[in-house]
Design a protein around this motif. Structure first.
Motif, mmCIF file in Angstrom:
data_model
loop_
_atom_site.group_PDB
_atom_site.id
_atom_site.type_symbol
_atom_site.label_atom_id
_atom_site.label_comp_id
_atom_site.label_asym_id
_atom_site.label_seq_id
_atom_site.Cartn_x
_atom_site.Cartn_y
_atom_site.Cartn_z
ATOM 1 N N SER A 54 0.852 -1.197 0.000
ATOM 2 C CA SER A 54 0.000 0.000 0.000
ATOM 3 C C SER A 54 0.883 1.241 0.000
ATOM 4 C CB SER A 54 -0.873 0.006 1.259
ATOM 5 O OG SER A 54 -1.517 -1.239 1.383
ATOM 6 N N THR A 64 1.079 5.737 -0.254
ATOM 7 C CA THR A 64 0.526 7.086 -0.399
ATOM 8 C C THR A 64 1.699 8.032 -0.640
ATOM 9 O OG1 THR A 64 -1.366 6.579 1.004
ATOM 10 C CG2 THR A 64 -0.891 8.901 0.643
ATOM 11 N N GLU A 65 1.590 8.816 -1.686
ATOM 12 C CA GLU A 65 2.728 9.652 -2.088
ATOM 13 C C GLU A 65 2.322 11.112 -2.208
ATOM 14 O OE1 GLU A 65 2.734 7.406 -5.676
ATOM 15 O OE2 GLU A 65 2.493 9.186 -6.907
ATOM 16 N N TYR A 117 -1.969 18.450 -5.533
ATOM 17 C CA TYR A 117 -2.318 19.225 -4.341
ATOM 18 C C TYR A 117 -1.122 19.963 -3.729
ATOM 19 C CZ TYR A 117 -6.263 16.125 -5.012
ATOM 20 O OH TYR A 117 -7.299 15.437 -5.578
ATOM 21 N N ARG A 161 -3.382 -1.510 -8.796
ATOM 22 C CA ARG A 161 -2.634 -2.758 -8.611
ATOM 23 C C ARG A 161 -3.335 -3.979 -9.138
ATOM 24 N NH1 ARG A 161 -2.697 -1.342 -2.483
ATOM 25 N NH2 ARG A 161 -4.646 -0.532 -3.312
ATOM 26 N N MET A 162 -4.649 -3.888 -9.356
ATOM 27 C CA MET A 162 -5.366 -5.080 -9.811
ATOM 28 C C MET A 162 -5.202 -5.302 -11.314
ATOM 29 S SD MET A 162 -6.873 -6.761 -7.416
ATOM 30 C CE MET A 162 -6.435 -6.466 -5.727
ATOM 31 N N LEU A 166 -13.420 5.716 -10.378
ATOM 32 C CA LEU A 166 -12.483 6.670 -9.778
ATOM 33 C C LEU A 166 -11.926 7.667 -10.786
ATOM 34 C CD1 LEU A 166 -10.068 4.677 -7.432
ATOM 35 C CD2 LEU A 166 -11.859 6.262 -6.784
ATOM 36 N N ARG A 167 -11.530 7.167 -11.938
ATOM 37 C CA ARG A 167 -10.698 7.972 -12.832
ATOM 38 C C ARG A 167 -11.450 8.665 -13.962
ATOM 39 N NH1 ARG A 167 -6.301 8.978 -9.807
ATOM 40 N NH2 ARG A 167 -5.263 7.091 -9.146
#
Ligand code: FAD
Length: 480
Positions: free
Chosen positions: A90, A92-93, A98, A342-343, A421-422
């Motif tokens: 997992s 988060t970057e 933002y 990732r899927m 989402l995208r």
């Protein structure tokens, strides 16, 4: 023996990650409760057990119970790609949407620092980051002009909305050398492989990170990452396939989103799998039944799969029996978001300047298209020079605006998730265009299911292209 149900945590505050993994491993042979097993372990006993069972006998899945949280700061976005290439973890970057980048926040890779290109590289970084800052200001002013303040919206909220729009466009300047931070949660089994890949990289920054990650992880996992060494076979594979790949003939341009494979009867297969799940017949029997149905009956079954789903529900796993292969070309900014899914199975090509670059329309409207084109040309010139010297390190200079090719395979369930989402209005316009075109192509192959994808009304990949881009594959001028 206590036969009452017990559910409790093995807290990482009390036990090391490796001891927790060994505790769980021991339940395979021991009737003792977990907390008693854990209480009898110490670092030495855990290490001995891990060495024998996990490392020696290959019972590697046990290592998945040892989980680490790793904080990586000020590494290049190129190195982040290598790290995030590991699916079973997992991340988060730092976001290019933002946050704004500090002008000095770029990596000078050791290969280039030690070469005759070091000064040119520094010069290009200064140019890209100065242009980024200049364009951000111009874009901010322009976005404020064209962004209407909503009824009851505060001045601050409106300014922030305009700022986000500006930063979304300015990010096209940022090179792969830009520094970022990434938080990683990963289990020891996946981490061992991640370290091996880092140590096998052709980039010195990756190899350095691999060594540092191994040192840090060893403090918590003295045995489980001990044998993480470079993958020897990779060099031979790279050499062989690079030689052969260089012989592949170019064809006339094929488009930026090609659906390569989608089985015509995949919808029948999904319905058959769902019938198998809820019935008692074999898959062949279920498939024969589905094939015998009228179109209206199939449509009713498809409807039943989706009718009750809320926005937060996930469709049944049986949707995974339909899959799609896409050959995609998208700007690097979009790819950086795309790779987080990732899927999917993804195979990206190296980041180059040879597939041209995208020009966001706002760049032209805010009066900074010339500045942008100049930066893109300079980057392409240095890229070509560096490529002769070290093709992999050359990628550091490539800005987000340049196009990247990626082959991917995803199933229908992931297509639902990805487009939700995208393709949504709050996603970046670059990846929205990709998500919409993928959905449009999949819909042609499988209209029954794909009409259920949650897509924005009235928008298409083409309309987004027209609304947001002056050009999506501008050729750089490398002549100088
Ligand atoms: C509006 C927006 C803003 C974002 N901002 C940021 C940001 O600032 N920084 C940043 O780093 N990322 C950001 N992201 C990326 C986001 O956090 C996800 O990493 C990315 O969208 C991929 O989504 P996913 O993990 O759901 O998809 P996939 O990786 O494709 O996974 C599909 C589904 O599989 C399941 N799954 C997969 N892996 C796991 C797992 N390890 N554990 C549990 N379930 C799993 C989940 O149900 C998941 O939804 C942003 C995304 C959006 C849409």
């Amino acid at each position: 023996m206590n036969l009452a149900r017990r559910i409790y945590r093995l807290s990482p505050n009390q036990y090391s990650a490796e001891t927790i993994a060994v505790t769980f491993a021991k339940t395979s042979r021991s009737p003792e409760p977990f907390d008693r097993i854990a209480a009898e372990l110490d670092a030495e006993k855990s290490s001995k057990f891990s060495e024998k069972w996990i490392v020696g006998y290959g019972h590697s899945s046990v290592a998945e119970h040892a989980v680490l949280h790793l904080a990586l700061e000020n590494i290049s976005r190129l190195a982040i790609e290598t790290i995030e290439g590991n699916r079973l973890a997992s991340y988060t970057e730092k976001s290019t949407r933002y946050q704004e980048w500090n002008p000095d926040a770029w990596v000078l890779p050791p290969e280039i620092e030690a070469s005759r290109f070091a000064e040119k590289y520094r010069g290009l970084m200064r140019l890209l980051f100065q242009s980024y800052a200049e364009a951000t200001e111009a874009l901010r002013a322009w976005c404020e002009e064209v962004t209407e303040r909503l009824p009851e919206e505060s001045e601050k909220a409106w300014q922030n909305r305009a700022r986000v729009k500006a930063v979304d466009v300015a990010r096209f300047f940022l090179p792969a050398a830009s520094m970022a931070n990434v938080g990683v949660t990963i289990n020891a089994r996946a981490l061992e492989y991640a370290i091996k890949k880092l140590l096998s990289s052709e980039l010195e920054e990756d190899r350095q990170i691999g060594r540092e990650v191994k040192t840090v992880a060893t403090q918590e996992l003295p045995t489980l990452v001990k044998y993480a060494n470079p993958i020897e076979s990779l060099a031979g594979i790279r050499a062989c396939f690079r030689t052969e790949a260089a012989r592949v003939a170019a064809e006339p341009e094929e488009g930026w989103c090609q659906l390569l494979g989608a089985e015509p009867d995949a919808e029948d297969q999904v319905l058959a799998a769902a019938l198998l799940r809820f019935g008692e017949r074999s898959y062949s029997e279920c498939l024969a039944h589905v094939r015998s149905l009228e179109a209206g009956e199939k449509s009713a079954l498809a409807e039943a799969l989706f009718a009750q789903l809320s926005d937060f529900d996930v469709p049944l796993r049986e949707l995974e029996y339909a899959h799609y292969d896409f050959d995609l070309v998208m700007d690097q900014g979009a790819y950086f978001e795309f790779k987080r899914h990732r899927m999917m199975t993804q195979t990206p090509q190296a980041l180059t300047t040879r597939l041209g670059y995208a020009i966001p329309k706002a760049m032209s409207q805010a009066g900074v298209e010339g500045l942008y084109r100049q930066a893109m040309n300079e980057a392409a010139r240095l890229y070509e020079e560096l490529w002769q010297f070290h093709p992999e390190a050359a990628s550091y200079v490539v800005p987000n605006g340049y196009n990247r090719r990626v082959l991917c395979r995803l199933n229908l369930r992931e297509l639902f998730h990805f487009t939700r989402l995208r393709a949504s209005e709050n996603a970046h316009f670059s990846i929205r265009r990709i998500a919409l075109r993928m959905a449009e192509q999949a819909s042609r192959a499988h209209p029954l299911f794909c009409e259920k994808l949650s897509l924005p009304d009235g928008e298409t990949a083409e309309s987004l292209g027209e609304a947001y881009f002056t050009d999506v594959s501008a050729k750089p001028d490398c002549a100088g």
